[in-house]
Write a protein that holds these residues in place. Structure first.
Motif, PDB file in Angstrom:
ATOM      1  N   LYS A  52      -0.150  -1.598  -8.629  1.00 46.07           N
ATOM      2  CA  LYS A  52       0.382  -1.866  -7.299  1.00 46.07           C
ATOM      3  C   LYS A  52       1.696  -2.624  -7.440  1.00 46.07           C
ATOM      4  O   LYS A  52       1.950  -3.258  -8.462  1.00 46.07           O
ATOM      5  CB  LYS A  52      -0.630  -2.660  -6.484  1.00 46.07           C
TER       6      LYS A  52
ATOM      7  N   HIS B  53       2.900  -5.361  -6.286  1.00 45.81           N
ATOM      8  CA  HIS B  53       2.888  -6.802  -6.543  1.00 45.81           C
ATOM      9  C   HIS B  53       2.476  -7.128  -7.978  1.00 45.81           C
ATOM     10  O   HIS B  53       2.608  -8.267  -8.419  1.00 45.81           O
ATOM     11  CB  HIS B  53       1.970  -7.523  -5.534  1.00 45.81           C
TER      12      HIS B  53
ATOM     13  N   TYR C  23       4.930  -1.357   0.188  1.00 46.34           N
ATOM     14  CA  TYR C  23       4.590  -2.762   0.401  1.00 46.34           C
ATOM     15  C   TYR C  23       3.764  -3.211  -0.799  1.00 46.34           C
ATOM     16  O   TYR C  23       3.519  -2.429  -1.713  1.00 46.34           O
ATOM     17  CB  TYR C  23       3.843  -2.962   1.726  1.00 46.34           C
ATOM     18  N   GLY C  24       3.369  -4.456  -0.827  1.00 46.85           N
ATOM     19  CA  GLY C  24       2.745  -5.034  -2.018  1.00 46.85           C
ATOM     20  C   GLY C  24       1.549  -4.286  -2.546  1.00 46.85           C
ATOM     21  O   GLY C  24       1.331  -4.223  -3.764  1.00 46.85           O
ATOM     22  N   GLU C  25       0.744  -3.673  -1.679  1.00 47.60           N
ATOM     23  CA  GLU C  25      -0.476  -2.996  -2.100  1.00 47.60           C
ATOM     24  C   GLU C  25      -0.264  -1.513  -2.425  1.00 47.60           C
ATOM     25  O   GLU C  25      -1.222  -0.817  -2.774  1.00 47.60           O
ATOM     26  CB  GLU C  25      -1.550  -3.122  -1.005  1.00 47.60           C
TER      27      GLU C  25
END
Length: 493
Positions: free
Chosen positions: A432, A434, A457-459
């Protein structure tokens, strides 16, 4: 009347380009290389066809052909990755030198036996058709799923063997035209031409990369023109100093294309489009130059077919096998390289040299060379993919993105939007965002997956085949490159 002539000329140019683009669109569906269709369009609208355009200026065709070849070689060299070329450098150079010599010798001796010409004239004919053609090879291999090693070999060979063919052609013309010339006096000239082409190509390529990144231009549209200007500079400066201009262009393009560039994708897209335009124009002009009534005679057809058979089935395979002795190529790979030795614009352009030099059999040679090129592209160009599949030499399908993002470039903001395609061997696949441990001033701004735009996005999990668009500060570029290009560690059992 003059205004109407100009307007008609502009209209004809526009219609020809539209026709060329449509032909390129449907060439794959028809199973024919687009260059063949470009040539046919030129022949159809010429004086022996519909009679729309009368064109017989060999000097003009030669000039257009040389300029177009510079553009095509430059684009092909820029698209070639140095890491891929380096692995096939030796066999490619061997094919580009020894391979051209062997091919020229075998075809030339056959021409001497077929035509009522001297041995030198026969060898001149062999030299004209001795090299594979960069325009044809780049066009046919583009977006075809040929194994990387095979594609790199053929592209590197076609990009570097033109100088050898040009040298041999001009040398034999000199030997035929000038009584005191000897073949031994030409040997130093060969090494001088190749050395100057290599050195000046490297120097101009390095300077061009530096200039493109350091000189801040007012418009991003100027950078592609600036890069193309260096291609013209590489050819002309090298040619003026007695070197091989074509080799200099290809080497300079390799250097530029493998450097970090400001407005990189704008430059690449412009050159790709301009190379297509050069191909369309060049092959149509060459098609206009030939008169079908002279081409499709019994003498040309019979001699052309015999020489085509010798070239495709004898000379090219012999040259490939002899040039790659001791190199790590399987018999299947050698067979494929033999079959993929396409002839195209370069032999036709070289065939204009004997005419310009007023040699006795210049027009005969031009017509036979043209017939051989048509035969080669029709037979070999339309079956390359099938032969690769038959020999089990196909690779993964080439996935070329039809999208690009270039919002900011290092030329004005010390930052750049970098495009990167993932594959299953990379460590970041399955992670992922992040989890990537990217520097703070680095952002993955967009992901394109299966032609769909994904807002990350982060996920968001990265998958194989994703196109990542990464906004990165210049100072972090190398660090980010190492992170995203890191390979998966082998599992310990």
């Amino acid at each position: 009347m003059e205004t109407f002539g100009i307007d008609a000329f502009v209209l004809l140019g526009g219609l020809l380009l539209i026709c060329g683009v449509i032909v390129a669109k449907f060439s794959n569906r028809l199973g024919l290389p687009s260059l063949v269709l470009f040539i046919l369009v030129g022949m159809i609208i010429g004086s022996d066809g519909l009679g729309i355009v009368y064109f017989d200026s060999v000097n003009t065709a030669q000039l257009i052909g040389i300029v177009a070849l510079v553009i095509i070689l430059f684009e092909g060299g820029m698209q070639t990755k140095w890491a891929t070329v380096r692995s096939v450098a030796m066999p490619s150079l061997s094919l580009a030198t020894l391979g051209v010599l062997f091919t020229s010798g075998i075809v030339g001796y056959t021409a001497y036996l077929i035509f009522d010409v001297t041995l030198l004239e026969g060898l001149l004919f062999g030299a004209i058709v001795g090299s594979t053609d960069a325009a044809a090879v780049f066009a046919v291999l583009k977006e075809r799923n040929i194994k990387a090693k095979m594609g790199a070999t053929l592209e590197a060979e076609s990009g570097t063997n033109d100088p050898m063919a040009v040298f041999l052609t001009l040398s034999f013309i000199e030997l035929i035209s000038i009584d005191n010339s000897t073949i031994w006096s030409l040997v130093p000239s060969f090494f001088l031409q190749m050395s100057l082409g290599l050195v000046l190509g490297l120097v101009i390529g390095k300077f061009a990369s530096f200039a493109l990144n350091r000189i801040k231009l007012e418009s991003s549209g100027l950078y592609p023109i600036f890069s193309l200007a260096f291609a013209m500079l590489a050819y002309s400066v090298t040619a003026f100093t007695g070197g091989s201009g074509f080799l200099a262009v290809y080497v300079a393009a390799l250097v530029i294309g493998n450097s970090e560039l400001t407005y990189r994708y704008s430059i690449f897209q412009f050159n790709e489009g301009f190379a297509w335009m050069a191909q369309i124009l060049m092959f149509m002009i060459l098609g206009l130059l030939v008169f079908p009534a002279q081409l499709f005679t019994s003498q040309i057809i019979i001699s052309g077919l015999v020489l085509s058979v010798v070239l495709i089935f004898v000379a090219r395979p012999a040259a490939v096998y002899l040039s790659t002795i001791g190199m790590k190529y399987t018999n299947k790979e050698k067979l494929f390289v033999s079959w993929a030795g396409l002839r195209g614009a370069v032999p036709i352009v070289l065939a204009t040299f004997p005419i310009v030099a007023n040699l006795e059999n210049g027009q005969l040679f031009f017509n036979v060379v043209f017939f051989i090129v048509l035969t080669s592209t029709l037979l070999q160009g339309s079956t390359i993919s099938s032969v690769a599949r038959m020999l089990n030499l196909t690779g993964p399908k080439k996935d070329t993105p039809h999208h690009s993002i270039e919002l900011i470039s290092i030329g004005k903001a010390n930052a750049e939007m970098v495009q990167f395609q993932t594959n299953k061997d990379l460590a970041l696949v399955g992670k992922k965002l992040h989890e990537l441990n990217l520097p703070n001033e680095v952002t993955i701004s967009a992901i394109v997956r299966d032609e769909e735009l994904i807002t990350p996005y982060g996920e968001t999990e990265i998958k194989a085949g994703d196109f990542l668009y990464i906004l990165v500060a210049t100072k972090h570029k190398e660090k980010v490159r190492k992170i995203i290009e890191a390979k998966k560690q082998p599992e310990v059992v």
